[in-house]
Design a protein around this motif. Structure first.
Motif, short mmCIF file in Angstrom:
data_model
loop_
_atom_site.label_atom_id
_atom_site.label_comp_id
_atom_site.label_asym_id
_atom_site.label_seq_id
_atom_site.Cartn_x
_atom_site.Cartn_y
_atom_site.Cartn_z
N ASP A 1 -12.05 22.88 -17.41
CA ASP A 1 -10.80 22.43 -17.06
C ASP A 1 -10.07 24.02 -16.64
N LEU A 2 -9.37 23.79 -15.63
CA LEU A 2 -8.58 25.15 -15.42
C LEU A 2 -7.33 24.82 -15.32
N HIS A 3 -6.49 25.76 -15.74
CA HIS A 3 -4.83 25.51 -15.87
C HIS A 3 -4.35 26.80 -15.02
N LEU A 4 -3.45 26.62 -14.12
CA LEU A 4 -3.15 27.91 -13.09
C LEU A 4 -1.74 27.75 -12.75
N GLY A 5 -0.90 28.72 -13.01
CA GLY A 5 0.41 28.62 -12.42
C GLY A 5 0.69 28.95 -10.89
N ALA B 1 -7.95 33.11 -8.17
CA ALA B 1 -8.42 32.30 -9.25
C ALA B 1 -8.49 30.67 -8.27
N VAL B 2 -7.47 30.43 -7.48
CA VAL B 2 -7.41 29.17 -6.72
C VAL B 2 -8.63 28.95 -6.12
N GLN B 3 -9.61 30.06 -6.00
CA GLN B 3 -10.53 29.75 -5.00
C GLN B 3 -11.72 29.21 -5.99
N ASP B 4 -11.60 29.34 -7.23
CA ASP B 4 -12.63 28.90 -8.29
C ASP B 4 -13.15 27.47 -8.31
N PRO B 5 -12.27 26.56 -8.49
CA PRO B 5 -12.53 25.15 -8.39
C PRO B 5 -13.40 24.78 -7.19
N PRO B 6 -13.12 25.35 -6.15
CA PRO B 6 -14.04 24.77 -5.00
C PRO B 6 -15.53 25.20 -5.15
N TRP C 1 -20.07 19.98 -9.78
CA TRP C 1 -19.17 19.65 -10.58
C TRP C 1 -18.27 18.58 -9.87
N VAL C 2 -17.53 17.69 -10.44
CA VAL C 2 -16.89 16.31 -9.98
C VAL C 2 -15.76 16.47 -10.44
N MET C 3 -14.51 16.51 -9.37
CA MET C 3 -12.97 16.67 -9.71
C MET C 3 -12.62 15.42 -10.25
N ASP C 4 -11.98 15.37 -11.56
CA ASP C 4 -11.25 14.38 -12.07
C ASP C 4 -12.31 13.93 -13.01
N ASP C 5 -13.33 14.39 -12.96
CA ASP C 5 -14.48 13.82 -13.94
C ASP C 5 -15.05 15.34 -14.87
N THR C 6 -16.20 15.93 -14.40
CA THR C 6 -16.28 17.07 -15.19
C THR C 6 -15.71 18.32 -14.80
N LEU C 7 -14.78 18.34 -13.74
CA LEU C 7 -13.75 19.26 -13.31
C LEU C 7 -12.48 18.75 -13.50
N ASN C 8 -11.64 19.45 -14.20
CA ASN C 8 -10.10 19.15 -14.29
C ASN C 8 -9.34 20.31 -13.75
N TYR C 9 -8.65 19.98 -12.84
CA TYR C 9 -7.87 21.40 -12.17
C TYR C 9 -6.31 20.99 -12.35
N TYR C 10 -5.63 21.63 -12.83
CA TYR C 10 -4.09 21.40 -13.21
C TYR C 10 -3.33 22.62 -12.67
N VAL C 11 -2.51 22.54 -11.49
CA VAL C 11 -1.49 23.44 -11.09
C VAL C 11 -0.17 23.14 -11.65
N PHE C 12 0.40 24.23 -12.07
CA PHE C 12 1.91 23.98 -12.62
C PHE C 12 2.87 24.99 -11.93
N GLY C 13 4.13 24.82 -11.85
CA GLY C 13 5.14 25.85 -11.18
C GLY C 13 5.62 26.81 -12.08
N GLY C 14 4.69 27.49 -12.76
CA GLY C 14 5.07 28.65 -13.56
C GLY C 14 4.12 29.97 -13.47
N GLY C 15 4.22 30.75 -14.36
CA GLY C 15 3.77 32.21 -14.10
C GLY C 15 2.40 32.28 -15.00
N HIS C 16 2.22 33.62 -15.38
CA HIS C 16 1.08 33.78 -16.35
C HIS C 16 1.26 33.56 -17.70
N THR C 17 1.23 32.13 -18.06
CA THR C 17 1.54 31.73 -19.37
C THR C 17 0.84 30.46 -19.68
#
Length: 307
Positions: A243-247, A259-264, A271-287
């Motif tokens: 899982d990657l959480h990234l603002g 870091a946005v280039q890591d999921p691809p 890895w399969v998105m929404d299965d073995t790979l979870n990528y969550y982008v949120f509207g925030g900073g380094h937190t």
């Protein structure tokens, strides 16, 4: 590529050739507060994965706890682990564990505070979901992690000792140990799982891992070309759930860190998105925040590792 990088890659290829652990997908009962212990003990049909207890005992319970180790030559000679033990912990039953790695704190004193903050924020989820939280304190002079580029004893020495200590003090479910890291702690998490530097925290022992505001090229692929880094992922024997959480306002998100280039990269490696790979982008900073940890646990709790 550095000499360390070449040795780690050779070791990784050799390990993969010998086979790897297997990811087990869990039913929904695995995500609740008491892990349906009767169900897990085989008294109902459909119990297709059993816990692997460490059979540890004697650790203080419940609530926030502090354990210390003594590794000469590392930090000030005393290392700390901030823990949270959930109210329903029973040493007769194996309990999931989440190991958490804080970010760079600026000093050893601040590292202790950063680890406590990580523990306290994860605690709000662990209290209702029934898992143990361990937040080791980094031992570098900058309040960050002395990784595998540092001569031992380093924080990889420490993390190996942390796992041995916790497994002896608490009844840990070895099939459901997870790893999370923030910022510099996320860089370390990538290195541990991609390069297998600490056996107790490699892809044969961790059921899933998560990174908040971390990236591959900070440590796991440091000194690599794009092709060499991709090769590290391509040769993983097990597509360890990640899982990657990234603002979007995080400096790590775009140039120069990207870091946005890591999921691809993970998807390219299988890895399969929404299965073995979870990528969550949120509207925030380094937190990070407690809400992120709910999402991360909901990802973690779906998986176990079988040797």
């Amino acid at each position: 590529m550095t000499i360390r990088g070449k040795l780690l890659l050779l070791a990784l290829v050799g390990c993969n050739a010998a086979g790897a652990a297997t990811t087990v997908r869990l039913p929904t009962w695995a995500c609740n507060g008491n892990n349906d212990r009767i169900f897990r003990n085989g008294l109902q049909a459909g119990d297709y994965v059993r816990p692997r207890p460490s059979h540890g005992n004697g650790g203080a319970v419940p609530g926030p706890q502090l354990r210390t180790l003594s590794i000469a030559g590392l930090g000030n000679g005393t290392q700390k682990i901030h823990l949270y033990i959930p109210p329903n912990y029973d040493p007769a039953y194996a309990t999931p564990l989440v190991v958490t790695l804080h970010g760079t704190a600026g000093s050893l004193a601040n590292a202790d505070l950063y680890a406590q903050d990580v523990r306290n924020t994860w605690q709000s989820v662990a209290a209702t979901r029934g898992f143990i939280v361990a937040a080791p304190v980094a031992n570098g002079v900058s309040g960050s992690w002395k990784d595998g580029f540092s001569a031992p004893p380093n924080d990889y020495t420490f993390l190996a000792a942390v796992m041995a200590d916790l497994r002896a003090a608490y009844n840990i479910d070895d099939s459901r140990t997870q790893l999370w890291g923030f910022s510099a702690g996320g860089h370390v998490a990538h290195d541990l799982l991609v390069n297998g530097a600490v056996p107790a925290l490699d892809d044969n022992h961790i059921s899933a891992y998560s990174v908040s505001a971390g990236r591959l090229f900070a440590l796991a692929c440091l000194g690599d070309t794009e092709e060499q880094c991709q090769g590290r992922l391509d040769t993983q024997g097990r597509k360890l759930p990640f899982d990657l959480h990234l603002g979007t306002a995080d400096p790590m998100y775009g140039p120069p860190y990207n870091a946005v280039q890591d999921p691809p990269r993970f998807e390219t490696a299988g890895w399969v998105m929404d299965d073995t790979l979870n990528y969550y982008v949120f509207g925030g900073g380094h937190t990070y925040e407690a809400g992120h940890f709910v999402d991360i646990w909901n990802f973690f709790c779906r998986f176990a590792v079988s040797p």
